[in-house]
Design a protein around this motif. Sequence first.
Motif, PDB file in Angstrom:
ATOM      1  N   PRO A  70      44.223 -23.744   2.031  1.00 16.22           N
ATOM      2  CA  PRO A  70      44.156 -22.327   2.412  1.00 16.22           C
ATOM      3  C   PRO A  70      42.821 -22.004   3.081  1.00 16.22           C
ATOM      4  O   PRO A  70      41.783 -22.568   2.713  1.00 16.22           O
ATOM      5  N   VAL A  71      42.850 -21.097   4.051  1.00 13.34           N
ATOM      6  CA  VAL A  71      41.609 -20.721   4.732  1.00 13.34           C
ATOM      7  C   VAL A  71      40.663 -19.990   3.790  1.00 13.34           C
ATOM      8  O   VAL A  71      39.471 -19.911   4.056  1.00 13.34           O
ATOM      9  N   SER A  72      41.180 -19.503   2.671  1.00 12.26           N
ATOM     10  CA  SER A  72      40.349 -18.797   1.692  1.00 12.26           C
ATOM     11  C   SER A  72      39.610 -19.755   0.767  1.00 12.26           C
ATOM     12  O   SER A  72      38.825 -19.332  -0.072  1.00 12.26           O
ATOM     13  N   ALA A  73      39.860 -21.064   0.905  1.00 10.91           N
ATOM     14  CA  ALA A  73      39.281 -22.054  -0.006  1.00 10.91           C
ATOM     15  C   ALA A  73      38.452 -23.075   0.760  1.00 10.91           C
ATOM     16  O   ALA A  73      38.483 -23.129   1.988  1.00 10.91           O
ATOM     17  N   ARG A  74      37.752 -23.887  -0.008  1.00 13.39           N
ATOM     18  CA  ARG A  74      37.000 -25.014   0.547  1.00 13.39           C
ATOM     19  C   ARG A  74      37.729 -26.296   0.159  1.00 13.39           C
ATOM     20  O   ARG A  74      38.389 -26.349  -0.878  1.00 13.39           O
ATOM     21  N   LEU A  75      37.567 -27.308   0.969  1.00 16.39           N
ATOM     22  CA  LEU A  75      38.180 -28.597   0.693  1.00 16.39           C
ATOM     23  C   LEU A  75      37.336 -29.379  -0.316  1.00 16.39           C
ATOM     24  O   LEU A  75      36.127 -29.506  -0.148  1.00 16.39           O
ATOM     25  N   ASP A  76      37.978 -29.886  -1.355  1.00 18.69           N
ATOM     26  CA  ASP A  76      37.332 -30.759  -2.328  1.00 18.69           C
ATOM     27  C   ASP A  76      37.518 -32.190  -1.829  1.00 18.69           C
ATOM     28  O   ASP A  76      38.609 -32.768  -1.967  1.00 18.69           O
ATOM     29  N   LEU A  77      36.483 -32.741  -1.218  1.00 17.01           N
ATOM     30  CA  LEU A  77      36.588 -34.064  -0.606  1.00 17.01           C
ATOM     31  C   LEU A  77      36.866 -35.168  -1.622  1.00 17.01           C
ATOM     32  O   LEU A  77      37.620 -36.100  -1.343  1.00 17.01           O
ATOM     33  N   LYS A  78      36.287 -35.058  -2.810  1.00 21.11           N
ATOM     34  CA  LYS A  78      36.504 -36.069  -3.844  1.00 21.11           C
ATOM     35  C   LYS A  78      37.975 -36.078  -4.284  1.00 21.11           C
ATOM     36  O   LYS A  78      38.599 -37.139  -4.392  1.00 21.11           O
ATOM     37  N   ALA A  79      38.542 -34.896  -4.513  1.00 24.11           N
ATOM     38  CA  ALA A  79      39.951 -34.798  -4.914  1.00 24.11           C
ATOM     39  C   ALA A  79      40.877 -35.265  -3.786  1.00 24.11           C
ATOM     40  O   ALA A  79      41.913 -35.886  -4.035  1.00 24.11           O
ATOM     41  N   THR A  80      40.484 -34.979  -2.545  1.00 24.56           N
ATOM     42  CA  THR A  80      41.289 -35.394  -1.396  1.00 24.56           C
ATOM     43  C   THR A  80      41.302 -36.909  -1.272  1.00 24.56           C
ATOM     44  O   THR A  80      42.359 -37.518  -1.058  1.00 24.56           O
ATOM     45  N   ALA A  81      40.139 -37.531  -1.416  1.00 24.66           N
ATOM     46  CA  ALA A  81      40.069 -38.993  -1.369  1.00 24.66           C
ATOM     47  C   ALA A  81      40.956 -39.598  -2.456  1.00 24.66           C
ATOM     48  O   ALA A  81      41.734 -40.529  -2.192  1.00 24.66           O
ATOM     49  N   ALA A  82      40.858 -39.058  -3.666  1.00 21.79           N
ATOM     50  CA  ALA A  82      41.663 -39.571  -4.774  1.00 21.79           C
ATOM     51  C   ALA A  82      43.159 -39.424  -4.488  1.00 21.79           C
ATOM     52  O   ALA A  82      43.939 -40.347  -4.755  1.00 21.79           O
ATOM     53  N   ALA A  83      43.559 -38.292  -3.930  1.00 20.78           N
ATOM     54  CA  ALA A  83      44.975 -38.052  -3.638  1.00 20.78           C
ATOM     55  C   ALA A  83      45.514 -39.044  -2.615  1.00 20.78           C
ATOM     56  O   ALA A  83      46.705 -39.379  -2.631  1.00 20.78           O
ATOM     57  N   LEU A  84      44.626 -39.531  -1.737  1.00 16.59           N
ATOM     58  CA  LEU A  84      45.050 -40.480  -0.705  1.00 16.59           C
ATOM     59  C   LEU A  84      44.707 -41.927  -1.053  1.00 16.59           C
ATOM     60  O   LEU A  84      44.861 -42.823  -0.234  1.00 16.59           O
ATOM     61  N   GLY A  85      44.235 -42.143  -2.277  1.00 12.67           N
ATOM     62  CA  GLY A  85      43.935 -43.494  -2.738  1.00 12.67           C
ATOM     63  C   GLY A  85      42.705 -44.110  -2.094  1.00 12.67           C
ATOM     64  O   GLY A  85      42.595 -45.335  -1.983  1.00 12.67           O
ATOM     65  N   ALA A  86      41.759 -43.265  -1.688  1.00 15.60           N
ATOM     66  CA  ALA A  86      40.530 -43.752  -1.062  1.00 15.60           C
ATOM     67  C   ALA A  86      39.357 -43.568  -2.015  1.00 15.60           C
ATOM     68  O   ALA A  86      39.412 -42.763  -2.947  1.00 15.60           O
ATOM     69  N   LYS A  87      38.283 -44.307  -1.776  1.00 15.13           N
ATOM     70  CA  LYS A  87      37.094 -44.185  -2.622  1.00 15.13           C
ATOM     71  C   LYS A  87      36.321 -42.917  -2.330  1.00 15.13           C
ATOM     72  O   LYS A  87      35.759 -42.302  -3.222  1.00 15.13           O
ATOM     73  N   ARG A  88      36.253 -42.546  -1.023  1.00 14.23           N
ATOM     74  CA  ARG A  88      35.532 -41.326  -0.678  1.00 14.23           C
ATOM     75  C   ARG A  88      36.050 -40.793   0.641  1.00 14.23           C
ATOM     76  O   ARG A  88      36.692 -41.505   1.407  1.00 14.23           O
ATOM     77  N   ALA A  89      35.751 -39.534   0.876  1.00 14.92           N
ATOM     78  CA  ALA A  89      36.145 -38.882   2.122  1.00 14.92           C
ATOM     79  C   ALA A  89      34.986 -38.032   2.626  1.00 14.92           C
ATOM     80  O   ALA A  89      34.228 -37.472   1.831  1.00 14.92           O
ATOM     81  N   THR A  90      34.857 -37.984   3.927  1.00 14.70           N
ATOM     82  CA  THR A  90      33.884 -37.105   4.576  1.00 14.70           C
ATOM     83  C   THR A  90      34.624 -36.375   5.693  1.00 14.70           C
ATOM     84  O   THR A  90      35.708 -36.797   6.107  1.00 14.70           O
ATOM     85  N   MET A  91      34.031 -35.303   6.167  1.00 13.28           N
ATOM     86  CA  MET A  91      34.631 -34.611   7.302  1.00 13.28           C
ATOM     87  C   MET A  91      34.520 -35.530   8.525  1.00 13.28           C
ATOM     88  O   MET A  91      33.496 -36.156   8.741  1.00 13.28           O
ATOM     89  N   ALA A  92      35.580 -35.595   9.303  1.00 10.22           N
ATOM     90  CA  ALA A  92      35.590 -36.442  10.493  1.00 10.22           C
ATOM     91  C   ALA A  92      34.725 -35.832  11.585  1.00 10.22           C
ATOM     92  O   ALA A  92      34.557 -34.607  11.655  1.00 10.22           O
TER      93      ALA A  92
END
Length: 162
Positions: A70-92
């Motif tokens: 949602p545009v009203s929220a911020r992205l949780d990069l750690k949770a996003t990485a976990a959801a995609l089975g990655a160790k970490r995520a950063t903004m591209a």
Amino acid sequence: MAKKTSPESTPGFLALRRAGVRATAHSYEHDPRAESFGLEGAQALGLDPARVFKTLVIDLGGSLAVAVVPVSARLDLKATAAALGAKRATMADPEAAQRATGYVVGGISPFGQRTRLRTVVDESVTGWPTVFVSGGRRGLEAEVSPNDLIGVTDAVVAAIAR
């Protein structure tokens, strides 16, 4: 002033039509000075910002993916990485995001990307009858059902917003 238009011929709307998805296009006059494209769209269309979702391209350490929150929220990069089975995520890198998707930043749609990227959508999407995502250009939103957003993008659904 916000106005409702027929679907545009962006790759996003073409992809939705090919998938047999019914989407409604909503356009508004984009202000190049706007600091937040998503909040600008929500305000212009008179929508709850929690119902308008932004498409963010992330880097999973060498591969790109998409997070829809949602545009009203911020992205949780750690949770996003976990959801995609990655160790970490950063903004591209914005240029890499534009090359991969074929869209300009602020108009990146989860649909019809040049390179189909793995997608994760915040679980709050299921609380709405329809949601709004970029239609493929600044000033154009696609209104779709949450199930269509998830189905067409083959998305993982997870708690990725904070």
